[in-house]
Design a protein around this motif. Sequence first.
Motif, short mmCIF file in Angstrom:
data_model
loop_
_atom_site.label_atom_id
_atom_site.label_comp_id
_atom_site.label_asym_id
_atom_site.label_seq_id
_atom_site.Cartn_x
_atom_site.Cartn_y
_atom_site.Cartn_z
N SER A 12 22.78 31.09 -22.57
CA SER A 12 22.09 31.72 -21.45
C SER A 12 21.96 30.78 -20.26
O SER A 12 22.11 31.20 -19.11
CB SER A 12 20.71 32.23 -21.89
OG SER A 12 19.88 31.16 -22.27
N LYS A 13 21.70 29.50 -20.48
CA LYS A 13 21.59 28.54 -19.37
C LYS A 13 22.93 28.39 -18.66
O LYS A 13 22.99 28.27 -17.44
CB LYS A 13 21.10 27.17 -19.85
CG LYS A 13 19.71 27.18 -20.43
CD LYS A 13 18.67 27.48 -19.38
CE LYS A 13 17.28 27.39 -19.98
NZ LYS A 13 16.31 28.15 -19.24
N SER A 14 23.99 28.42 -19.41
CA SER A 14 25.32 28.32 -18.82
C SER A 14 25.63 29.57 -17.99
O SER A 14 26.14 29.47 -16.86
CB SER A 14 26.36 28.13 -19.94
OG SER A 14 27.57 27.66 -19.44
N ARG A 15 25.29 30.74 -18.51
CA ARG A 15 25.51 31.98 -17.75
C ARG A 15 24.66 32.01 -16.49
O ARG A 15 25.12 32.41 -15.42
CB ARG A 15 25.20 33.20 -18.63
CG ARG A 15 26.22 33.42 -19.74
CD ARG A 15 26.04 34.79 -20.41
NE ARG A 15 24.68 35.08 -20.83
CZ ARG A 15 24.16 34.78 -22.02
NH1 ARG A 15 24.90 34.17 -22.92
NH2 ARG A 15 22.92 35.11 -22.31
N ARG A 92 25.28 21.68 -22.28
CA ARG A 92 25.90 22.49 -21.24
C ARG A 92 24.85 23.18 -20.41
O ARG A 92 23.71 23.27 -20.85
CB ARG A 92 26.85 23.52 -21.87
CG ARG A 92 26.17 24.71 -22.56
CD ARG A 92 26.01 24.53 -23.98
NE ARG A 92 25.30 25.61 -24.65
CZ ARG A 92 25.23 25.70 -25.93
NH1 ARG A 92 25.83 24.82 -26.68
NH2 ARG A 92 24.55 26.65 -26.49
N PRO A 93 25.30 23.64 -19.28
CA PRO A 93 26.59 23.46 -18.63
C PRO A 93 26.59 22.18 -17.78
O PRO A 93 25.54 21.68 -17.39
CB PRO A 93 26.68 24.68 -17.71
CG PRO A 93 25.25 24.91 -17.29
CD PRO A 93 24.43 24.56 -18.51
N VAL A 94 27.79 21.69 -17.51
CA VAL A 94 27.97 20.58 -16.58
C VAL A 94 28.74 21.14 -15.39
O VAL A 94 29.73 21.84 -15.56
CB VAL A 94 28.78 19.42 -17.23
CG1 VAL A 94 29.05 18.32 -16.21
CG2 VAL A 94 28.06 18.87 -18.46
N VAL A 95 28.24 20.85 -14.19
CA VAL A 95 28.89 21.30 -12.96
C VAL A 95 29.34 20.08 -12.17
O VAL A 95 28.58 19.12 -12.01
CB VAL A 95 27.94 22.18 -12.12
CG1 VAL A 95 28.59 22.57 -10.80
CG2 VAL A 95 27.53 23.41 -12.91
N ALA A 101 28.11 15.32 -10.15
CA ALA A 101 27.94 16.22 -11.30
C ALA A 101 26.45 16.41 -11.56
O ALA A 101 25.63 15.53 -11.27
CB ALA A 101 28.62 15.65 -12.54
N ARG A 102 26.13 17.56 -12.11
CA ARG A 102 24.76 17.87 -12.52
C ARG A 102 24.81 18.65 -13.81
O ARG A 102 25.71 19.46 -14.03
CB ARG A 102 24.01 18.70 -11.48
CG ARG A 102 23.71 18.00 -10.18
CD ARG A 102 22.69 16.87 -10.36
NE ARG A 102 22.39 16.21 -9.10
CZ ARG A 102 23.11 15.22 -8.56
NH1 ARG A 102 24.19 14.78 -9.16
NH2 ARG A 102 22.75 14.67 -7.43
N LEU A 103 23.82 18.43 -14.63
CA LEU A 103 23.64 19.19 -15.86
C LEU A 103 22.76 20.38 -15.51
O LEU A 103 21.71 20.21 -14.87
CB LEU A 103 22.97 18.29 -16.91
CG LEU A 103 22.91 18.76 -18.34
CD1 LEU A 103 24.30 19.06 -18.89
CD2 LEU A 103 22.24 17.69 -19.19
N GLY A 104 23.17 21.57 -15.87
CA GLY A 104 22.44 22.78 -15.53
C GLY A 104 21.24 23.04 -16.42
O GLY A 104 21.08 24.11 -16.98
N ARG A 105 20.39 22.06 -16.53
CA ARG A 105 19.16 22.16 -17.31
C ARG A 105 18.02 21.61 -16.49
O ARG A 105 17.86 20.38 -16.46
CB ARG A 105 19.29 21.40 -18.62
CG ARG A 105 20.42 21.92 -19.48
CD ARG A 105 19.91 22.41 -20.75
NE ARG A 105 20.91 23.21 -21.44
CZ ARG A 105 20.60 24.19 -22.22
NH1 ARG A 105 19.36 24.51 -22.41
NH2 ARG A 105 21.52 24.87 -22.84
N PRO A 107 19.02 25.45 -14.71
CA PRO A 107 20.18 25.86 -13.91
C PRO A 107 20.07 25.48 -12.44
O PRO A 107 21.07 25.11 -11.81
CB PRO A 107 20.21 27.38 -14.09
CG PRO A 107 19.60 27.60 -15.45
CD PRO A 107 18.51 26.55 -15.54
N GLU A 108 18.88 25.51 -11.87
CA GLU A 108 18.68 25.20 -10.45
C GLU A 108 19.05 23.76 -10.10
O GLU A 108 19.28 23.46 -8.93
CB GLU A 108 17.22 25.47 -10.04
CG GLU A 108 16.80 26.92 -10.14
CD GLU A 108 16.51 27.40 -11.56
OE1 GLU A 108 16.51 28.63 -11.76
OE2 GLU A 108 16.31 26.57 -12.47
N ALA A 109 19.14 22.89 -11.08
CA ALA A 109 19.49 21.49 -10.82
C ALA A 109 20.86 21.36 -10.16
O ALA A 109 21.11 20.43 -9.40
CB ALA A 109 19.45 20.68 -12.11
#
Length: 114
Positions: A12-15, A92-95, A101-105, A107-109
């Motif tokens: 869900s965090k990745s989505r 995950r996710p990594v953007v 790069a940021r870890l989506g934890r 998601p707003e990060a």
Amino acid sequence: MSTTIWHNPRCSKSRETLSLIEEKGEQPTIRKYLEDAPSIEEIRDILELLGIEPRALMRTKEALYKELGLADVADDETLIKAMADNPKLIERPVVIKNGKARLGRPPEAVLEIL
């Protein structure tokens, strides 16, 4: 420059992170990292971009983490190899965008680099 997300569609965090990226008008390259596992070198690069130690990129509550006895491992290279061999261990996710790069934890990060 393009945006890439190491994505797990079942997470869900990745989505949520992918949705945020798309809401910003980005069409990211989606890397399903469980199917297309990152190499040891790619993991090293991501750790450097994130500015974190290997364990901080690991899913330490994953059963496989315990099965492999990784809690007792102090060597960074062993942890990186474990992630390359078992991508399920990668948080995950990594953007990635523009050399950042940021870890989506949460998601707003990831908004910091978009």
